[in-house]
Design a protein around this motif. Sequence first.
Motif, PDB file in Angstrom:
ATOM      1  N   GLU A 494       0.825  -1.202   0.000  1.00  0.00           N
ATOM      2  CA  GLU A 494       0.000   0.000   0.000  1.00  0.00           C
ATOM      3  C   GLU A 494       0.859   1.252   0.000  1.00  0.00           C
ATOM      4  OE1 GLU A 494      -3.099  -0.330  -0.455  1.00  0.00           O
ATOM      5  OE2 GLU A 494      -3.175  -2.498  -0.112  1.00  0.00           O
ATOM      6  N   PHE A 495       1.910   1.251   0.803  1.00  0.00           N
ATOM      7  CA  PHE A 495       2.717   2.458   0.945  1.00  0.00           C
ATOM      8  C   PHE A 495       3.435   2.835  -0.350  1.00  0.00           C
ATOM      9  CE2 PHE A 495       6.453   4.940   2.138  1.00  0.00           C
ATOM     10  CZ  PHE A 495       5.915   5.856   3.024  1.00  0.00           C
ATOM     11  N   LYS A 496       3.878   1.856  -1.127  1.00  0.00           N
ATOM     12  CA  LYS A 496       4.655   2.165  -2.321  1.00  0.00           C
ATOM     13  C   LYS A 496       3.829   2.904  -3.366  1.00  0.00           C
ATOM     14  CE  LYS A 496       3.917  -2.110  -4.947  1.00  0.00           C
ATOM     15  NZ  LYS A 496       4.594  -3.277  -5.586  1.00  0.00           N
ATOM     16  N   SER A 497       2.493   2.812  -3.298  1.00  0.00           N
ATOM     17  CA  SER A 497       1.651   3.525  -4.259  1.00  0.00           C
ATOM     18  C   SER A 497       1.779   5.037  -4.105  1.00  0.00           C
ATOM     19  CB  SER A 497       0.192   3.101  -4.106  1.00  0.00           C
ATOM     20  OG  SER A 497      -0.313   3.470  -2.841  1.00  0.00           O
ATOM     21  N   LYS A 498       2.258   5.503  -2.964  1.00  0.00           N
ATOM     22  CA  LYS A 498       2.428   6.937  -2.753  1.00  0.00           C
ATOM     23  C   LYS A 498       3.592   7.504  -3.555  1.00  0.00           C
ATOM     24  CE  LYS A 498       0.624   6.967   1.985  1.00  0.00           C
ATOM     25  NZ  LYS A 498       0.878   7.399   3.380  1.00  0.00           N
ATOM     26  N   PHE A 499       4.448   6.640  -4.088  1.00  0.00           N
ATOM     27  CA  PHE A 499       5.657   7.121  -4.746  1.00  0.00           C
ATOM     28  C   PHE A 499       5.389   7.820  -6.063  1.00  0.00           C
ATOM     29  CE2 PHE A 499       8.307   5.049  -1.742  1.00  0.00           C
ATOM     30  CZ  PHE A 499       9.536   5.655  -1.870  1.00  0.00           C
ATOM     31  N   LYS A 500       4.235   7.592  -6.661  1.00  0.00           N
ATOM     32  CA  LYS A 500       4.011   8.182  -7.975  1.00  0.00           C
ATOM     33  C   LYS A 500       4.069   9.694  -7.937  1.00  0.00           C
ATOM     34  CE  LYS A 500       0.967   8.056 -11.978  1.00  0.00           C
ATOM     35  NZ  LYS A 500      -0.273   7.502 -12.577  1.00  0.00           N
ATOM     36  N   ARG A 501       3.344  10.299  -6.964  1.00  0.00           N
ATOM     37  CA  ARG A 501       3.344  11.758  -6.887  1.00  0.00           C
ATOM     38  C   ARG A 501       2.705  12.187  -5.580  1.00  0.00           C
ATOM     39  NH1 ARG A 501       0.452  12.670 -10.974  1.00  0.00           N
ATOM     40  NH2 ARG A 501       2.165  12.395 -12.424  1.00  0.00           N
ATOM     41  N   ARG A 502       3.241  13.249  -4.967  1.00  0.00           N
ATOM     42  CA  ARG A 502       2.602  13.818  -3.789  1.00  0.00           C
ATOM     43  C   ARG A 502       1.550  14.818  -4.243  1.00  0.00           C
ATOM     44  NH1 ARG A 502       5.973  12.867   0.473  1.00  0.00           N
ATOM     45  NH2 ARG A 502       4.044  12.977   1.676  1.00  0.00           N
ATOM     46  N   VAL A 503       0.541  15.060  -3.406  1.00  0.00           N
ATOM     47  CA  VAL A 503      -0.534  15.950  -3.815  1.00  0.00           C
ATOM     48  C   VAL A 503      -0.292  17.395  -3.396  1.00  0.00           C
ATOM     49  CG1 VAL A 503      -2.308  14.184  -3.928  1.00  0.00           C
ATOM     50  CG2 VAL A 503      -1.832  15.301  -1.746  1.00  0.00           C
ATOM     51  N   SER A 504       0.570  17.608  -2.422  1.00  0.00           N
ATOM     52  CA  SER A 504       0.843  18.977  -1.987  1.00  0.00           C
ATOM     53  C   SER A 504       1.689  19.716  -3.009  1.00  0.00           C
ATOM     54  CB  SER A 504       1.559  18.960  -0.638  1.00  0.00           C
ATOM     55  OG  SER A 504       2.055  20.242  -0.308  1.00  0.00           O
ATOM     56  N   ALA A 505       1.384  20.997  -3.201  1.00  0.00           N
ATOM     57  CA  ALA A 505       2.171  21.820  -4.124  1.00  0.00           C
ATOM     58  C   ALA A 505       3.548  22.130  -3.559  1.00  0.00           C
ATOM     59  CB  ALA A 505       1.423  23.124  -4.419  1.00  0.00           C
ATOM     60  N   VAL A 527      14.814   7.630  -1.849  1.00  0.00           N
ATOM     61  CA  VAL A 527      14.003   8.125  -2.956  1.00  0.00           C
ATOM     62  C   VAL A 527      13.568   7.022  -3.923  1.00  0.00           C
ATOM     63  CG1 VAL A 527      15.055  10.417  -2.852  1.00  0.00           C
ATOM     64  CG2 VAL A 527      16.077   8.659  -4.310  1.00  0.00           C
ATOM     65  N   ASP A 528      13.803   5.769  -3.563  1.00  0.00           N
ATOM     66  CA  ASP A 528      13.472   4.673  -4.467  1.00  0.00           C
ATOM     67  C   ASP A 528      12.292   3.873  -3.919  1.00  0.00           C
ATOM     68  OD1 ASP A 528      15.618   5.202  -6.242  1.00  0.00           O
ATOM     69  OD2 ASP A 528      16.996   4.259  -4.811  1.00  0.00           O
ATOM     70  N   PRO A 529      11.333   3.512  -4.781  1.00  0.00           N
ATOM     71  CA  PRO A 529      10.181   2.719  -4.343  1.00  0.00           C
ATOM     72  C   PRO A 529      10.529   1.245  -4.204  1.00  0.00           C
ATOM     73  CG  PRO A 529       9.992   3.205  -6.664  1.00  0.00           C
ATOM     74  CD  PRO A 529      11.231   3.920  -6.187  1.00  0.00           C
ATOM     75  N   VAL A 530      11.561   0.958  -3.390  1.00  0.00           N
ATOM     76  CA  VAL A 530      12.016  -0.407  -3.152  1.00  0.00           C
ATOM     77  C   VAL A 530      11.837  -0.705  -1.664  1.00  0.00           C
ATOM     78  CG1 VAL A 530      13.953  -2.011  -3.253  1.00  0.00           C
ATOM     79  CG2 VAL A 530      13.679  -0.273  -5.041  1.00  0.00           C
TER      80      VAL A 530
END
Length: 581
Positions: A494-505, A527-530
Amino acid sequence: MPSRRRRNRNRVLSCVGAASVGALLFFGAQSSIGSAAVLGRSSMTSSSGPPGAPPPETLTSMPRQTSQADLSFARRLLPNRRHSPPQLREDAVLLPDREVLVLSADPAVGNAMCVFQGGASSPARALGRLPGPGRHAYLCPLPGSEQPLQPPPMLLSASSYSSSAAPPATAPAPAADFHKLLNWNDSLVFDSAPVPGGDLLLFAKGTNHHQGVINTATSNIQCIYSKDSDGMVASSPATTSAQQVIRCPPPPAPLSSSNLHVTVALNGQEPLPSLATYTPQNTALPETRERKSICACTMVRNVAKFLPEWVRYHAAVGVEKFFLYDNASEDDLAGQVSGLNSAGIDISTVAWPWTKTQEAGLSHCAASNQPSCEWMAFMDVDEFIFSPNWNEVEKPSKSLLESVVSVDQEVGQIFLPCYDFGPSGQTAHPQEGVCQGYTCRLTRPERHKSLVRLDAVADSLANSVHHFTLKPGFQKMWTTLARINHYKYQAWTEFKSKFKRRVSAFVADWTDPVNLQSHDRAPGLGVDPVEPVGWAESFCELKDYTMKKLSEKWFGIGSGGRGATTAFNSNGDIAPSPSLP
C-alpha cells in the motif's frame, strides 16, 4: 440545410476547436469507421469499467487525403474565430505522465474518444464536472512517444458519428490562429469559485512559489474579465494573493449579469492563460436548510477500498457531511460513495483533476462550504480522530466530536496531534481494516491536523494542509480531548503507491532528492520505491491496541474490511456491520 448543420455542430464536443479537421471528418464519415472508436464501457458512469469490460481500443490512424468539399464542410463545424480577439482561456491541458485534460461544455453521450492532430486517438475517461467553470472534464492518454503537436485534441462521443460526409484522405494542418495545447508546467489559471459577498476566487499556478506567504502587493496583480466578442471588459486589483489562490472583486454592476472569462496579469505582463469563468447564477450560493455543525474535507485518489471504514467511523462520532476532492481516481470511488449515500451518509464528490494542488483544493473547500458548515475537519483518509477516553463509551454518538469543538467563540482552530502508526507486521492490506489491522506506532506525535471554524478562516485562505491562517481576533488552541491516529506507514504493497506523486504543491515528490529529513518523508527510506529490509516491523515503538478494541466494540470484528456496510436508523444511530468470516 442550416438546421441540419446546427444539429451536426451540436454533436461535436470540441476543445477550442483546434483539432485536426481531417480527424473530425474521419469520425463523422461512416458508421463502420466511427464504430472503431467506440469503447467497451461508458466513460460517464465510472472512472473504471465494470468487471469483464473489454480493454480500450487501440490507437487508430487517419487516412491521408481530403477533398475541398470535405474541408469546407468541416470548417463549417468548427468555431469561426476569424474576427474574434485572442482568447484568455483554453480548453485542453497537457498534464504529467503524458495525459491530456480535455474540458467540454456538454457531457459526452456514452463513450468518448480524443482525436489528436496527425491522426491518432485515445479513449477519454470521464472525471466529472468541474466546480468552477462547470465544464465536464475528460482525461486522455497522449498517443505515441513523440512530443505532442500544439493543437489540442477534439473530444468525440458516440453521438458525434455521422455519415453525412465522405472519409477524408488526408488530415490538413489547422489554421494558424488556432490555440495551442496548454502545458501544466507553465503558469495557468485553472479554476474559480464564487464566495459569499460576491468575490471570485481564482486558482492559479505560477503566481506564488512559497507556502503560507501572503502577497500584500496585490496592486501588481490585476484581475481581468473578458468576453469572447469584446475582449477585456473590466480590470481591477486583486484583494489577496497567497499560494495558488487569488481573490478578485466581482466585475462592475453593468457586467455582473454576464458570463465572462477571468484571468490575472502579474506586474503589467501578459495575462495568464486561463480556464476560469465568472457565471452570475453561481455567485449567490444556495441557502441551506440547516448549517451542519461538523463537516470533513479531504483530497482522494484511488482510496475506494479505504473509504467506507473512514467515512463510517467519522459519521458515527459526529461528522455530518463529507466533501471528497477527487484527484482523478481510477478505482471504484463512485460506487463506494453511492453505497455510503444509500446507507444514509451525506457525501459530495468534487472533481479536482489538477496535479499537486492539495492546498488549493482545501482552500476551495473552505471557501465554498462556509455557508453550510460551521466546523471543518481537514484530514486524509488514513487519519482517524480518536480519544482513548472513548473506549469507555458503549456506542458512538455525534456528541463525541461536539465535545471537542465546544469552545469559546474566539477559538477559530483546534489542533489535534498526529500519532503515526507503522506496518505492524502486515505484508498486505489487512482484511479486518486499517483501525483493527495496524496496532504499533511511534511514541511521539510528528504532525498535527486541525478542526477549523470556517467563519474564522482568513480571506487569503492560506494553509499548510495541517492548518489555516485565521482572521484577526480569532485564536488557535491545542486540545487534549482527541488526537489523530495516522496510519501513515502501512504494508509496503500500500505504501509504495504513494511514490508516484505527492498531492501537496509545496512537498517534494518521493523520488526528488530534496528535504530528505522532512517529516513528510519516511525516515531512512530514500528516494526509491524499493521495500526496505525490515519494513513490516518498522516504526514500531509502542504497541497500541486502543483503537482496535474500540472499533471491534462499536462496529464488530473485521468491520473495516472491504464490502462492509453501515446502516442508520431513523434516530441517526449506527447499526454494527457484520463481521468478516
